[in-house]
Design an enzyme around this catalytic site. Sequence first.
Site, short mmCIF file in Angstrom:
data_model
loop_
_atom_site.label_atom_id
_atom_site.label_comp_id
_atom_site.label_asym_id
_atom_site.label_seq_id
_atom_site.Cartn_x
_atom_site.Cartn_y
_atom_site.Cartn_z
CG ASP A 111 -28.27 14.22 -26.69
OD1 ASP A 111 -27.94 15.02 -27.58
OD2 ASP A 111 -27.70 14.14 -25.58
CG ASP B 248 -23.79 16.19 -30.00
OD1 ASP B 248 -23.42 16.28 -28.81
OD2 ASP B 248 -23.04 15.83 -30.93
CD GLU C 35 -22.50 19.91 -27.25
OE1 GLU C 35 -21.70 19.57 -26.36
OE2 GLU C 35 -22.75 19.21 -28.25
CG HIS D 171 -22.72 14.01 -21.71
ND1 HIS D 171 -23.53 15.12 -21.87
CD2 HIS D 171 -22.17 13.77 -22.92
CE1 HIS D 171 -23.48 15.51 -23.13
NE2 HIS D 171 -22.66 14.71 -23.79
CG ASP D 172 -19.38 16.03 -23.41
OD1 ASP D 172 -19.08 14.82 -23.45
OD2 ASP D 172 -20.02 16.60 -24.31
#
Length: 560
Positions: A102, A202, A259, A332-333
Amino acid sequence: MPLEQSADWWKSSVVYQIYPSSFHDSDGDGVGDLPGVIARLDYLKLLGVDVVWLSPVYPSPWDDNGYDISDYRDIHPRFGTLEDWDRLRDGLHERGMRLVMDLVVNHTSDEHPWFTASRAGDPDKRDFYFWRPGRDGGPPNNWGSVFSGPAWTQDEATGEYYLHLFTRRQPDLNWENPRVREAVHDVARWWLDRGADGFRMDVINFVSKTRQMPDGPVSGEHGHGSFAEYAVNGPRLHEFLHEMHREVFAGRDVLTVGEMPGADVAQARVHTDPANRELDMVFQFEHVELDHGPGGKFDPRPLDLRDLKRSLNRWQEGLGGTGWNSLYWNNHDQPRAVSRFGDERYRVESATALATTLHMMKGTPYVYQGEELGMTNAHLADIGDYRDVETLNYHRAAVEGGRVDADAAMAGIARMSRDNARTPMQWDASPNAGFTTGTPWIGVNPNHVEINAEAAVADQGSVFHYYRRLIALRKEHPVIVHGRFEPLAEEDPAVYAYTRTLDDRVLTVLVNWGADTAPLDLDPKVAGRDPERLIGNYPEEDGLFAPLRPWEARVHLGRS
């Protein structure tokens, strides 16, 4: 096992996301770690995934669960050491799997040396971040942060404000400064040279901001303006991504996924067009925002399947010839898809129906830890059980501020909080689900006694083994990877149906998205000649075009 060397290996791959804090704890401190991941590699091999995406494991003050990074070139002690990371890399590569990191470079932690130097007025680092004088006794503009409150915090030493689109402890990097971009490139190269196989990047479409940073339109009752028009998909985004590809990724056999909240089909097609040399694929959010109500994500509304089909079908068709889709329900979100889009009364059937819908589409599927078990939301009832900064900030602003009824707010939180994805992985029926011998950092879902990996692996009819078969089919049938997507029954409120076609092969996918039997009104000719059952989530069926039972999924392969 040697790693596949084709230029677009990621097209036929399935990615498994690990949220390390909640995956497996090897030392009993209640927090998952890298040795814990290493201990479970054979489980991932059995599942059949090709790539592991590791959520952040860098040193961090943990203001936003590790997405506030204080050192990009080390491992947080809670997770282990760089040597543990090396062992994880080697263990995955030995099993024929890759490791994706990440990369969080829109912002750092306020404890990162770059920011501490910038805050202290170091001329070499001051412009690494956005510093502005105040206006009329307040912040430079009216922008609000993603996690509630203003997007600017004043520094007492100088009186100036710094920008943070997330928490105040996550100051935004100034990508307009070429030395910032060079520093980011150095970090990425360092991990690739160490053996990483790519990055999930991210909120990468936040890195280009409009220089003027004017006020944004005000929405809601908090009085803050939206930054979306001026700090999302900004004027130099394509330039920055192309530069990073040229300086870091070109000539390397890696996967890059950006993302991109707020990205549309046209933007994603440009980003993922191989000729533009930016990214391999993007994470878009359109489909996971369809159930957000007028009050936002914590005011959810029922999903209309027709809206979902319009969204996903548009992305399939829009990127079908140029570019590439990423496919996901969970991460995870996001709350657990079975509880959100499926039906816990039909947990196995709806989990496998959702999986079938997604994995047969064109794109790279992403599996979030526990999704392959059909894990559900935790249904936490007390705000004291939550750990997520977004959830806690919302509760503070909405409930304690008197804007939302407490019961209504807690109902929305229980359904939509990110913590639903972050409860520990359910390995077995023992106390704490086999996740830890200590006290877990967040509570374990009580249903781990019934829903766990040990039981699922032992049961050939489990969600786990269905995922195994879906993943294996992707390797066996090129039509699943490369076939043309054509939607069917687009206005049917209960059935998601489409075909995939490659050469003379036709894949027909039919999925009932509800608890009532769903009739099919389709021309059998769409399935081609002699369609044979490829996979289904009921042991027997009455034929491809027979009415679909509750949450039934059928996939047949025929010839055109």
